[in-house]
Design an enzyme around this catalytic site. Structure first.
Site, PDB file in Angstrom:
ATOM      1  N   ASP A 290      11.468  -0.332   0.176  1.00 59.54           N
ATOM      2  CA  ASP A 290      11.064  -1.849  -0.144  1.00 59.54           C
ATOM      3  C   ASP A 290      12.171  -2.980  -0.858  1.00 59.54           C
ATOM      4  O   ASP A 290      11.526  -3.687  -1.446  1.00 59.54           O
ATOM      5  CB  ASP A 290       9.572  -2.145  -0.972  1.00 59.54           C
TER       6      ASP A 290
ATOM      7  N   PRO B 206       1.220  -0.639   0.248  1.00 63.07           N
ATOM      8  CA  PRO B 206      -0.043  -0.115  -0.136  1.00 63.07           C
ATOM      9  C   PRO B 206       0.884   1.313   0.217  1.00 63.07           C
ATOM     10  O   PRO B 206       2.200   1.511   0.639  1.00 63.07           O
ATOM     11  CB  PRO B 206      -0.930   0.159   1.199  1.00 63.07           C
ATOM     12  N   ASP B 207       0.534   2.137  -0.745  1.00 64.18           N
ATOM     13  CA  ASP B 207       0.576   3.263  -0.440  1.00 64.18           C
ATOM     14  C   ASP B 207       0.171   4.232   0.855  1.00 64.18           C
ATOM     15  O   ASP B 207       0.334   3.378   1.896  1.00 64.18           O
ATOM     16  CB  ASP B 207       0.292   4.402  -1.958  1.00 64.18           C
ATOM     17  N   PHE B 208       0.652   5.303   1.272  1.00 67.64           N
ATOM     18  CA  PHE B 208       0.897   6.232   2.286  1.00 67.64           C
ATOM     19  C   PHE B 208      -0.490   6.876   2.645  1.00 67.64           C
ATOM     20  O   PHE B 208      -2.182   6.582   3.170  1.00 67.64           O
ATOM     21  CB  PHE B 208       1.746   6.766   3.227  1.00 67.64           C
ATOM     22  N   ARG B 209      -0.827   8.020   1.386  1.00 67.43           N
ATOM     23  CA  ARG B 209      -2.028   8.808   1.499  1.00 67.43           C
ATOM     24  C   ARG B 209      -3.258   8.215   0.563  1.00 67.43           C
ATOM     25  O   ARG B 209      -4.660   9.115   0.293  1.00 67.43           O
ATOM     26  CB  ARG B 209      -1.128  10.441   1.573  1.00 67.43           C
TER      27      ARG B 209
ATOM     28  N   ASN C 224      11.230   4.867  -1.208  1.00 70.26           N
ATOM     29  CA  ASN C 224      10.893   3.529  -0.553  1.00 70.26           C
ATOM     30  C   ASN C 224      11.836   2.931   0.022  1.00 70.26           C
ATOM     31  O   ASN C 224      12.615   3.100  -0.681  1.00 70.26           O
ATOM     32  CB  ASN C 224      10.034   2.530  -2.219  1.00 70.26           C
TER      33      ASN C 224
ATOM     34  N   HIS D  89      14.805   7.711   2.065  1.00 68.77           N
ATOM     35  CA  HIS D  89      14.393   7.651   3.460  1.00 68.77           C
ATOM     36  C   HIS D  89      14.598   5.862   3.930  1.00 68.77           C
ATOM     37  O   HIS D  89      13.844   5.928   4.961  1.00 68.77           O
ATOM     38  CB  HIS D  89      13.040   7.508   2.974  1.00 68.77           C
TER      39      HIS D  89
HETATM   40  P1  OAD Z   1       1.954   8.722  -1.060  1.00 64.76           P
HETATM   41  O1  OAD Z   1       1.304   8.020   0.071  1.00 64.76           O
HETATM   42  O2  OAD Z   1       2.433   9.985  -0.335  1.00 64.76           O
HETATM   43  O3  OAD Z   1       1.942   8.990  -2.486  1.00 64.76           O
HETATM   44  C1  OAD Z   1       1.672   7.927  -4.025  1.00 64.76           C
HETATM   45  C2  OAD Z   1       1.561   8.595  -4.740  1.00 64.76           C
HETATM   46  O4  OAD Z   1       1.165   8.140  -5.799  1.00 64.76           O
HETATM   47  C3  OAD Z   1      -0.078   9.733  -4.419  1.00 64.76           C
HETATM   48  O5  OAD Z   1      -0.471  10.568  -4.783  1.00 64.76           O
HETATM   49  C4  OAD Z   1      -1.117   8.421  -5.171  1.00 64.76           C
HETATM   50  O6  OAD Z   1      -2.367   8.668  -6.094  1.00 64.76           O
HETATM   51  C5  OAD Z   1      -0.130   7.950  -6.331  1.00 64.76           C
HETATM   52  N1  OAD Z   1      -0.491   6.295  -6.482  1.00 64.76           N
HETATM   53  C6  OAD Z   1      -1.163   5.100  -6.391  1.00 64.76           C
HETATM   54  N2  OAD Z   1      -0.829   4.564  -6.795  1.00 64.76           N
HETATM   55  C7  OAD Z   1      -0.115   4.563  -8.191  1.00 64.76           C
HETATM   56  C8  OAD Z   1      -0.646   3.773  -8.818  1.00 64.76           C
HETATM   57  N3  OAD Z   1      -0.602   2.959  -9.180  1.00 64.76           N
HETATM   58  N4  OAD Z   1      -0.156   4.519 -10.216  1.00 64.76           N
HETATM   59  C9  OAD Z   1       0.042   5.601 -10.014  1.00 64.76           C
HETATM   60  N5  OAD Z   1      -0.180   7.109  -9.167  1.00 64.76           N
HETATM   61  C10 OAD Z   1      -0.595   6.117  -7.648  1.00 64.76           C
HETATM   62  O7  OAD Z   1       3.451   8.190  -0.872  1.00 64.76           O
HETATM   63  P2  OAD Z   1       4.715   9.010  -1.414  1.00 64.76           P
HETATM   64  O8  OAD Z   1       5.139  10.038  -2.029  1.00 64.76           O
HETATM   65  O9  OAD Z   1       5.794   7.579  -0.993  1.00 64.76           O
HETATM   66  O10 OAD Z   1       8.342   8.634   4.507  1.00 64.76           O
HETATM   67  O11 OAD Z   1       4.778   8.956   0.375  1.00 64.76           O
HETATM   68  C11 OAD Z   1       6.275   9.806   0.733  1.00 64.76           C
HETATM   69  C12 OAD Z   1       6.810   9.573   1.939  1.00 64.76           C
HETATM   70  O12 OAD Z   1       5.715   9.442   2.992  1.00 64.76           O
HETATM   71  C13 OAD Z   1       6.721   7.818   2.618  1.00 64.76           C
HETATM   72  O13 OAD Z   1       8.714   7.832   2.301  1.00 64.76           O
HETATM   73  C14 OAD Z   1       7.513   7.578   4.347  1.00 64.76           C
HETATM   74  C15 OAD Z   1       5.612   8.531   4.597  1.00 64.76           C
HETATM   75  O14 OAD Z   1       5.339   8.566   5.685  1.00 64.76           O
HETATM   76  C16 OAD Z   1       8.566   7.820   6.053  1.00 64.76           C
HETATM   77  O15 OAD Z   1       8.434   7.476   5.959  1.00 64.76           O
HETATM   78  C17 OAD Z   1       9.648   8.480   6.456  1.00 64.76           C
END
Ligand code: OAD
Ligand code: ZN
Length: 321
Positions: free
Chosen positions: A139, A63-66, A137, A156
């Site tokens: 991972d 999963p992503d974060f947000r 990432n 990170h």
């Molecule tokens: P986010 O979850 O903030 O953002 C992920 C982005 O990817 C969002 O804009 C989604 O719309 C987009 N997305 C998700 N799945 C996708 C897909 N299959 N194709 C295209 N777009 C997609 O994640 P990060 O930006 O990586 O830090 O978050 C940054 C940091 O916040 C992480 O490294 C982590 C977190 O807190 C720490 O833990 C220090």
């Protein structure tokens, strides 16, 4: 960190000035994916810097974060944290490491395969075009896809190594795996009995020295910036988009539009951000798409479809997995 921030602010100031007063050299014929493809094919684009985030790994099942609903931060209620970010906050971790280690079991490297987006990054390197890949990432899928260590900045941090939070003794991935999946659950230092933490950068911790050292050089040299699968919300990583030259084209491949600064932030000199919509835009391109599909589209247009297919095929992957 201050040096870097000073530089980001200084660059923005220059950028704003040049945007208003000087007619900046246009590199792209048109601010479209075709424009970017034509630029890459022209041979003038030699140093591509890529910035990625959790979106490139959602296709692997992480999963992503947000992202609302599916993102990690919407699914932590069982831990009853004061806020979702506490999961990765160093102050909170020192008091209560249990939630992190419970989650670490699910996110531990080794159980996931790289996505077509990761394969595309490896392909960029194979084509001699990748100056550096900056990833947020943890991972390790970029490494597994075959992007060489020297091309990678794990901004990170990584699960690869761990350290005791008190005496700093180092531990290996294998040691950590045994502890997390064994009986001890919260790994304790063999020397001083304090908690051992994977070298992931938590909120409240400094990013690796390598990030600051290489960003300083790479973003000056960069003649195309590709940003994939990140919401660009976490600093100082997100601020890097403003440190390329004012003429450098920037392509965002993401499911949602992001990276644009508010008027107020711009006035305060806090980054001019990406600019897809204004009539002054001469260099920013948005590919609003699933990143695996977006990378495939780019590879097709560049005439690399077969190369990407080979890297994604099981037989092409075998040497890396
Ligand atoms: P986010 O979850 O903030 O953002 C992920 C982005 O990817 C969002 O804009 C989604 O719309 C987009 N997305 C998700 N799945 C996708 C897909 N299959 N194709 C295209 N777009 C997609 O994640 P990060 O930006 O990586 O830090 O978050 C940054 C940091 O916040 C992480 O490294 C982590 C977190 O807190 C720490 O833990 C220090
Ligand atoms: Zn110790």
């Amino acid at each position: 960190m201050m040096d870097k921030l000073t530089k980001i602010f200084a660059t923005n100031f220059k950028f704003n000035e040049s945007e208003e007063k000087v007619n900046v050299e246009k590199v792209l014929d048109e601010t479209t994916v075709d424009g970017v493809v034509k630029y890459i094919k022209s041979g003038k684009c030699k140093n591509i810097v890529v910035m990625v985030g959790a979106g490139i790994s959602t296709g692997a099942g992480i999963p992503d974060f947000r992202s609302p609903g599916s993102g990690l931060y919407d699914n932590l209620s069982k831990y009853k944290l004061p806020s979702p970010e506490c999961m990765f906050d160093i102050g909170f971790f020192r008091e209560n490491p249990d939630p992190f280690f419970d989650l670490a079991k699910q996110l531990f490297p080794g159980s996931f395969n790289p996505t077509p987006s990761h394969r595309f990054l490896k392909l960029l390197n194979d084509k001699g075009l990748l100056l550096r890949l900056y990833t947020q990432n943890i991972d390790t899928l970029e490494r597994i896809a075959g992007v060489p260590d020297e091309k990678l900045v794990e901004a990170h941090g990584t699960f690869h190594t761990s350290h005791c939070i008190d005496c700093n003794k180092q531990y290996t991935l294998e040691w950590m795996r045994e502890k997390i999946f064994g009986d001890s659950f919260v790994p304790k230092c063999e020397k001083c009995k304090a908690t051992v933490k994977p070298d992931i950068v938590f909120f409240g911790e400094r990013l690796p020295q390598r990030f600051f050292m290489l960003a300083e050089e790479d973003f000056d040299k960069c003649d195309l910036l590709i940003i994939i699968g990140t919401s660009l919300t976490v600093q100082p990583f997100a601020g890097l988009i403003d440190t390329v030259s004012p003429k450098t084209p920037r392509l965002l491949i993401n499911k949602t539009k992001c990276g644009q600064s508010s008027q107020l932030a711009r006035l305060l000199g806090m980054g001019s951000g990406l600019d897809f919509d204004s009539e002054n835009n001469y260099r920013d391109v948005l590919l609003l798409e699933d990143c695996d599909k977006g990378c495939q589209q780019l590879a097709d247009a560049l005439g690399w479809a077969q190369d990407l297919k080979l890297l994604c095929a099981p037989e092409g992957r075998r040497e890396w997995l």
